[in-house]
Design an enzyme around this catalytic site. Sequence first.
Site, PDB file in Angstrom:
ATOM      1  N   ASP A  48      48.623  30.051  43.942  1.00 51.86           N
ATOM      2  CA  ASP A  48      48.834  30.697  45.232  1.00 51.86           C
ATOM      3  C   ASP A  48      49.583  29.813  46.228  1.00 51.86           C
ATOM      4  OD1 ASP A  48      47.440  33.026  44.408  1.00 51.86           O
ATOM      5  OD2 ASP A  48      45.560  31.938  44.698  1.00 51.86           O
TER       6      ASP A  48
ATOM      7  N   GLY B  57      45.705  29.904  37.505  1.00 51.54           N
ATOM      8  CA  GLY B  57      46.194  31.277  37.621  1.00 51.54           C
ATOM      9  C   GLY B  57      46.024  31.793  39.038  1.00 51.54           C
ATOM     10  N   HIS B  58      46.529  32.986  39.278  1.00 46.41           N
ATOM     11  CA  HIS B  58      46.376  33.595  40.595  1.00 46.41           C
ATOM     12  C   HIS B  58      44.921  33.983  40.809  1.00 46.41           C
ATOM     13  CE1 HIS B  58      50.523  33.751  41.877  1.00 46.41           C
ATOM     14  NE2 HIS B  58      50.858  34.081  40.646  1.00 46.41           N
ATOM     15  N   ALA B  59      44.439  33.725  41.993  1.00 47.61           N
ATOM     16  CA  ALA B  59      43.041  34.023  42.319  1.00 47.61           C
ATOM     17  C   ALA B  59      42.912  35.490  42.716  1.00 47.61           C
ATOM     18  CB  ALA B  59      42.571  33.135  43.460  1.00 47.61           C
TER      19      ALA B  59
END
Length: 127
Positions: free
Chosen positions: A76, A65-67
């Site tokens: 990302d 997932g997006h950090a």
Amino acid sequence: MADIKEDTGHAHHLSLAVEPPKMEEKEEIRKGKQKRVASLDIFRGLTVALMILVDGAGGEWPVIGHAPWNGCNLADFVMPFFLFIVGMAVALAFKRIQDRLKAIGKVILRTLKLLFWGLLLQGQFLA
């Protein structure tokens, strides 16, 4: 170029006699078909697969997932990968064009059209 001849030994089969292309035809075929960079196509496909994976499973698996603002995860990297692919594709396309001024004009016109439609559709002017 190709003639269909009936096989007299077997009534149900047709054989195809193909003449090899002439030298002029080979040159036309070679000019009409542009070579593609397979590695760029493969990288584009893997990036699209990564994008689908991140969109579908990014919420379930925090690793992809997006950090938050203080880190970097696999998700990302999707946008930088796409920017790299677009940059390489544009560079390879410009390499084959003789009239660069006309090509730059086409690129600018297409960019303006895409910006117009993007602002119109995503800017919620229609809703």
